[in-house]
Design a protein around this motif. Structure first.
Motif, short mmCIF file in Angstrom:
data_model
loop_
_atom_site.label_atom_id
_atom_site.label_comp_id
_atom_site.label_asym_id
_atom_site.label_seq_id
_atom_site.Cartn_x
_atom_site.Cartn_y
_atom_site.Cartn_z
N ASP A 114 -3.51 -1.42 -2.83
CA ASP A 114 -4.28 -0.13 -3.26
C ASP A 114 -3.47 0.27 -4.71
N SER A 115 -3.82 1.72 -4.94
CA SER A 115 -3.55 2.00 -6.31
C SER A 115 -2.02 2.31 -6.18
N SER A 116 -1.41 2.70 -5.03
CA SER A 116 -0.05 2.98 -5.08
C SER A 116 0.77 1.70 -4.97
N LEU A 134 -0.43 -0.89 -6.72
CA LEU A 134 -0.52 -1.40 -8.09
C LEU A 134 0.60 -0.83 -8.92
N GLY A 135 0.74 0.45 -8.55
CA GLY A 135 1.78 1.57 -9.44
C GLY A 135 3.37 0.96 -9.16
N ASP A 193 0.74 -1.24 0.11
CA ASP A 193 0.06 -0.13 -0.02
C ASP A 193 0.95 1.18 0.14
N ALA A 194 0.22 2.52 0.08
CA ALA A 194 0.87 3.68 -0.02
C ALA A 194 1.99 3.91 0.91
N ALA A 195 1.80 3.20 2.25
CA ALA A 195 2.84 3.36 3.15
C ALA A 195 3.99 2.68 3.01
#
Lengths: 111, 157
Positions: free
Chosen positions: A55-57, A59-60, A22-24
């Motif tokens: 999450d989308s981060s 996935l990126g 995730d973003a973290a």
């Protein structure tokens, strides 16, 4: 993120020990994988068995990892859980990665 | 459900999770894990739990990444409640206003491209819009309020 690295024939398998991408954690995750895939020029598979949330981060980060492989190599993902599959399908990125039901069990440790 | 008492007598509001936390990516992870545990006790269908978690992850990270950039020590309030057969989610924060364009519609980043040209971002709002039907955004007195809800029972058919 803790990642176990092993090689089975022509395949480098990275087994993620955490439960989230995730973003973290996306940036350190990407960096850890970058070090593990450099100097390896065959297939790369990430074993997603333990991952409960993407999450989308995250996935990126997976897309960025595939770009690191260079050339035409597609990143392979094994045993994606329900949420991971849902995020991949919604964004149609399920067609970008190569998805497997499970990672091969054989292979020698390449730590 | 037959003509039910639930329809005649609205069920009282019931909190699944209420919290206030610093606007950082780490705290978002912690809150989503708390929500996961709180959901365990509710018996709500899994696909609903997953959708709420996915959307909330995007909403909260958007607040952290975009709405709060210039403000130190920012806080986010999160409320997940059940009422009248719906699960309601509301977030409030004192960050910058959301760009109106994001709320209207968002295109899916192109997936049929050579690997080097694939997008690494831009998925978040597409995911939010795809999974929610009633996202409401209000800006009042310097406070952003985003709310959305899901039917507890899956639509039939």
């Amino acid at each position: 993120m803790k990642i176990e690295r092993r090689i089975a024939d022509d395949l480098l398998i990275l087994t993620l020990q955490d439960t989230r991408i995730d973003a973290a954690g996306a940036v350190p995750f990407k960096e850890a994988v970058r070090q593990m895939v450099q100097d390896f020029d065959d297939r790369v598979m990430i074993d997603m068995t333990r991952i409960e949330f993407l999450d989308s981060s995250g996935l990126g980060a997976l897309v960025a990892i595939m770009k690191m492989l260079g050339g035409a190599r597609r990143l392979e993902l094994a045993n994606c859980g329900t949420i991971v599959r849902k995020v991949l399908t919604l964004t149609r990125m399920d067609s970008v990665f190569i998805l497997h039901d499970a990672a091969p069990t054989a292979g020698r440790s390449a730590a | 459900m037959t003509a039910s008492r639930a329809a005649a007598m609205p069920s009282p509001q019931c909190a699944v999770l209420r919290s206030r936390f610093p606007a950082t990516a780490n705290d978002v992870s912690i809150q989503l894990a708390r929500l996961h545990r709180a959901f365990d006790a509710t018996g709500l269908r899994l696909s609903l739990q997953h959708d709420v978690t996915i959307v909330l992850g995007e909403v909260l990270n958007n607040i952290v990444e975009h709405a709060m950039t210039d403000i130190g020590a920012a806080w986010v309030m999160l409320e997940v409640t059940r009422e009248d057969g719906r699960l309601h989610v509301e977030t409030t924060d004192r960050g910058r206003p959301l760009p109106p364009a994001l709320l209207a519609s968002v295109d899916l980043p192109e997936a049929k491209l050579p690997i080097d040209d694939l997008p690494e971002g831009g998925f978040g709002w597409f995911i939010i819009h795809t999974l929610t039907e009633d996202m409401v955004y209000e800006r009042q007195g310097g406070i952003n309020r985003l709310s959305f809800s899901f039917l507890e029972q899956a639509d039939e058919g």
